[in-house]
Write an enzyme that holds these catalytic residues in place. Structure first.
Site, PDB file in Angstrom:
ATOM      1  N   ASP A  63      -7.738   3.841  11.738  1.00  0.00           N
ATOM      2  CA  ASP A  63      -6.366   4.399  11.840  1.00  0.00           C
ATOM      3  C   ASP A  63      -6.229   5.743  10.992  1.00  0.00           C
ATOM      4  OD1 ASP A  63      -5.304   2.430  13.396  1.00  0.00           O
ATOM      5  OD2 ASP A  63      -4.645   1.204  11.708  1.00  0.00           O
ATOM      6  N   SER A  77      -5.237  -9.277   7.336  1.00  0.00           N
ATOM      7  CA  SER A  77      -4.612  -7.975   7.434  1.00  0.00           C
ATOM      8  C   SER A  77      -3.832  -8.049   8.722  1.00  0.00           C
ATOM      9  CB  SER A  77      -5.644  -6.979   7.161  1.00  0.00           C
ATOM     10  OG  SER A  77      -5.380  -5.665   7.789  1.00  0.00           O
ATOM     11  N   ARG A  85      -0.621   4.738  16.720  1.00  0.00           N
ATOM     12  CA  ARG A  85      -0.716   5.906  15.687  1.00  0.00           C
ATOM     13  C   ARG A  85      -0.640   7.281  16.206  1.00  0.00           C
ATOM     14  NH1 ARG A  85      -0.064   2.354  13.471  1.00  0.00           N
ATOM     15  NH2 ARG A  85      -1.299   0.871  12.418  1.00  0.00           N
ATOM     16  N   ASP A  98       0.828  -1.286   0.111  1.00  0.00           N
ATOM     17  CA  ASP A  98       0.008   0.024   0.143  1.00  0.00           C
ATOM     18  C   ASP A  98       0.724   1.228   0.008  1.00  0.00           C
ATOM     19  OD1 ASP A  98      -2.182  -1.686   0.135  1.00  0.00           O
ATOM     20  OD2 ASP A  98      -2.508  -1.353   2.360  1.00  0.00           O
TER      21      ASP A  98
END
Lengths: 407, 407, 407, 407
Positions: B126, B178, B97, B16
């Site tokens: 996120d 994931s 994060r 990604d």
């Protein structure tokens, strides 16, 4: 000292409540003593109880089977609330006291008793729970709690008194853990457990099951069906609550499930250490919580966590028969309308491993969770959402910046 | 479309974020892209990253070792709060994060970047957490989130784009779970996990440890020392936080500790199913809670449960850099003054069994718990206590009785 | 752009919703526009509305009298909850939106409309409240919110458009406060109020009543009767809810009651300043709260304060049609069983002065409050109570002393 | 009965504490009695007190000026918390007891006293508050509470005893309201107030000010400056806390501000009716709350409302010296960092009318509140926000629809 003619005693047949019978008769001038034993699923201890009570001096013994009521009106409402005291204790003793207290009043009124006696010590929670229940249904009924006033200083004193009064007990002078058992749980206190630095000797203590280490190497699967938050079937077989809990106690106990070793805060804040066995209860709480994760929306689920904290305090404190407990239950019941479905668990050496949950009311939707662009969720919406959700942070940061107030 | 000259990208080296580099350059007219990879303990994935980033088109790669800060300023404050999201999730991704977002801003300012980009999808939490952190430190900084707007509809589209742009990836077209990994945890989502009716295939999934069934038959004991709520030593050996967590991850993972399989509510209320491995974290939370049971007084302990619920929501939502989170931390820190002591646990096939807790500040006192009459607790006080504690119940019952309002 | 054939518009007859009619027809290719005006007690503005709507281009106007439903299903449940937003705002606008949204869906379905439009701006709360109500009853119904997208930048732009489209309005180019009126309240925003440093010019602003300074020098007494938390009579005269509120609005307004001037946090956290007139509502809230002080026990009363905070947030946010609001209402209703009685208030220049409260369920008892020794309360019980209530403090102090840990 | 040689008595010079001196000497075999009077701003009652105490039999009188400490360490922390008991009571008596209890211990230790005595009745809250404070600082100090045990049944009995012991009091046999006064407030209980059906006779009762009806026809403006939540200046003049409160008491009292007439729940749940005068306190609470509306962000402001509820309970219950109160204060202090600014109020016949608020840390921004499109707030973001905020409602409605589960 007050005079009583007829006293109703909450009776178990153990040493404490046995010697209370002659003690009451001595102290209240030959008053009549009626005994009541409640069957809340403690098993086996009720046999021969009538003979024993009469032989000890009681004029009558009531044995009250409260199991069904206990499960339906006390255990299940608490389970639906998800109430856990101090994150660990499933309240097994706590809610058994109000139901007994309530029945005591009913029998005392029927028998025309002028006082109710119990055998709880003066240091614990149970005296509070019993007496609050009595106050709720007979606010003027005098309560006799011999432990708080009598002359005995030790178990040996009690035993001497029992022998002197020919009380027919299998008495040993060995000290034992202090236990409380019912359909839902078994608690252990005292001896080496009194020091929280000691690891519990599970293999000596446990009665409802085994420790994880003694559990079988092969896992057991179980599927529980709930209707509106209430467990109604096991592995596809419909069951009444009492049978279902008994069955789960067996399955859970065998697999080392439901042990809790805690230092808890008693009602008055004193810390106390106990080991609890709640094999079936632990399974039901876990399964119910898993089911709720798919049946309740986020806001309800989160707020219900707060309600559960309060509910647990209220139950622990013996405040079952109060307007607040009833209002909390009204909240809980409203949330349970859609808590229907099946939870499959794998029981393995103390672990409850989720093995699948389904509900006709599930709010989880694979379709929505992985939806494409023209469906329920447009990813472009996220930018707008974040901008507004983060607006207070941005405004504060901007203003701080403008004013040189950045930390 | 806005014009940017120099964009800072939160970069992992995966598919990604790799294709985002050329995509940014194409869409923002040859803008310069600087990449930043944060080391929050995800291990091994950082080798060769610089070459990969440059080869993909970045002009520079920052690799930031945030492990120490991550543990001390994010993990431990959350541990002290006892914050658990929805009773199960230890917030491993959530607090990773903000720390990355904060560092992004620092580097973006240093490099004079005019935008920050990230590779989060438009459906998850996120994106919110990253962007809130950016807003807190750079309220006017534009944020680019290609996932919310670009043309790719599938992983295959992404791979085609990567091949077409010569991105040096070991690419497979196989679908995978994931995952998100850091020092604290590893999460798994997707594939068969998307249906909550499916039992997780732990033996295929797990990376940080094994399932209870694969764990050794022999238990492992571990003793953790806390100072003011912070773990500082293991089995008597002082350790920094990073080392301590790594060591506990190993011990916990080997013994099948710290698995959670949950359907959780994302920030916006959508339900999502994940499996989490948090072996060391689960041990630390458990040990910390046990220690608190002897170090905190009842009222503080109970109220802190509510604070913990709010703290968990705040962290989950990415609202780390807010006045409320700071005020909650001030509450928590005040409670931790006396949370010092040792907790011994027995790790056995997924179980954490208490094996002894001690503290110089313990409020548990065997002496008081079993005191005689002339000591701290006079059992006679109980009668008075119960009478007043139960006064509202009694008054209500009396008045109801007088008025014939009994139910 | 999506295509719609028949759009239902929430219509008030003011400038904003008037120009939306031609705007919709222009933008959706001559679609039919049906208008709906809800009568929630805003008074006088409904006359001639049908002609105006038709002249403006609507094919039909529904005028829905929602007053009774508004009072019984929205206002009274919120009153019973004691829900006040940010300690001051009685939610007058907040709960008027869900009821209108619900009716919009009913009419849209009946008419076969393929979209619903409203005239709320993109910065406020009302858009959220309307749209959440629509989503609850017609989750797939498209919603058109022209304010968020259209080309008009100012009131002047709107007026120009209105003139160009021959919209029959008494239009003035003077700027006015932004107002929202219904049976329960009237809000004012804008102009000089936008700076919280400015004192409101009450004598220019107020419509439902007067400022305290303009109120009569003589006080007015009023007695309100409640049944289970619901007001049912005024000064001994039974009344339906709508009439009762209207009457109290008059009495309260005349006496300067119910003004609130607040900087409130909108749903998304932006701060906004408003002046609210809620004369009857303020009286009802005050009276209801006074009655609860004698009818609810302490624990219920205290916990209900927390419930009220959440209830207020939920209502303010437009989350009326949610499981959580329903569960909160179930809690509230359970507490109101005994909230029956009379409250007499003296209204005087902005003050509501208690002038006597009585209830057949009062828990206040002069007899108990001033009892002698042999009654309900034995003063000796206090010593025991205090000793146990203070036990945690004593134990902590003792242990600190023993260990030299005193601060 | 325990033997004491030297008792420290909390002494006011009133009838109750005066007769306690000879009573103690009689009951504890000629023990020495030392008296301590605390000056917490009750005014005028301290003159001639030394002579009176000595004449009554005390060997010494301490007069302790606690005003400054009372304001800074008790009143202001509670004000910052915004703590109000049962939505009305500003805790004037509640936090005056801990500070006195703490000083009692200090003097008792210095003087080598072996017991502390107080004159609180056995039915109220104050006995609890005093004794909890003593326990916190001298856990083993015996406490004598003659009211709970002595032989007097009435005020007449006390007066007879006083006369018989030549106690130099201006004694009247008239009955009076029971009052408690200090810098912060004056409370009234008893007589006609004991029936909540009676309207208070304000014109006979009030001492710190007048009723709204007796207040001047002309309003008074006052501007209060706060620094980090603490009031530091009045109308531009810096003042210490004691002076500031005195000044506000005068201004507020003259304008009929700060009256509360409530039926409150005592600690043990018994209901009690009181009238409170808190003129300066009411102004400070109102002003502080207004300032917070512009200085606190929404999430902090809302959560602080819950903290305030708990803080109020804790203070009311006398649990000032507890870890929980300290942790709550830590939360509160963290929120007050930016609560700095000026609040202008118009005082008029019982009303406090906002006349302007400003702060260098205001989060209200006219610029942002009315921003155009290219600014902080993009109205288009609203659509995305609403879609995600309303997602749970939509998903539930959609799934209900699909399954025919609509209610």
């Amino acid at each position: 000292m007050a005079k009583f003619k007829k006293v109703l005693l909450a009776y178990s047949g153990g040493l404490d409540t046995s010697i209370i019978i002659p003690w009451l008769k001595e102290h209240y001038d030959g008053c009549e003593v009626i005994a009541m034993a409640a069957d809340v699923g403690q098993e086996a201890e009720l046999e021969g109880l009538n003979e024993k009570a009469i032989a000890t001096g009681a004029s009558k013994l009531y044995i009250e089977d409260l199991q069904k009521e206990f499960v339906e009106d006390y255990i299940f409402p608490t389970l639906k609330a998800g109430a856990v005291y101090e994150n660990k204790y499933l309240l097994g003793t706590s809610f058994a006291r109000p139901i007994i207290g309530k029945r005591l009043v009913e029998i005392a009124k029927k028998e025309g008793c002028d006082a109710i006696a119990h055998g709880c010590t003066g240091k614990g929670n149970d005296q509070v729970r019993f007496e609050l229940a009595v106050k709720a249904f007979a606010p003027n009924m005098p309560i006799i709690a011999p432990w708080r006033t009598w002359e005995f200083k030790s178990r040996d004193d009690e035993i001497d008194y029992a022998i002197a009064h020919n009380i027919p007990l299998k008495i040993t002078r060995e000290t034992n853990y202090s236990k409380d058992k019912n359909l839902w749980h078994l608690s252990h206190e005292g001896l080496d457990l009194e020091d929280p630095a000691n690891e519990p000797k599970y293999d000596e203590i446990l009665e409802m099951g085994v420790s994880p280490e003694k559990a079988p190497d092969k896992a057991t699967y179980v599927t529980i069906h709930f209707e509106k938050g209430i467990p109604t079937a096991l592995d596809g077989v419909e069951m009444d609550g009492v049978s279902l809990i008994k069955k789960l106690n067996k399955l859970g106990g065998e697999n080392g499930i439901g042990l809790a070793d805690i230092v808890e805060n008693r009602l008055v804040g004193m810390k106390s250490r106990g080991v609890y066995e709640t094999p079936g209860g632990a399974i039901l709480y876990h399964a119910h919580e898993v089911l709720e994760t798919i049946c309740l929306d986020k806001e309800t689920q989160h707020y219900k966590q707060q309600i559960a904290l309060k509910f647990a305090d209220i139950v622990y404190n013996g405040q079952w028969f109060t307007p607040l407990r009833e209002a909390l239950s009204a909240f809980v019941d409203a949330t349970q309308e859609t808590v229907t479905g099946d939870v499959k668990l794998k029981l393995y050496k103390g672990n409850m491993i989720n093995a699948g949950v389904t509900s006709p009311y599930t709010l989880y939707s694979e379709e929505f969770a992985s939806f494409g662009e023209d469906d329920v969720y447009d990813q472009n919406d996220s930018a707008g959402f974040i901008n507004l959700f983060g607006l207070p942070i941005k405004v504060k940061a901007l203003l701080d910046e403008q004013r040189g107030q950045n930390k």
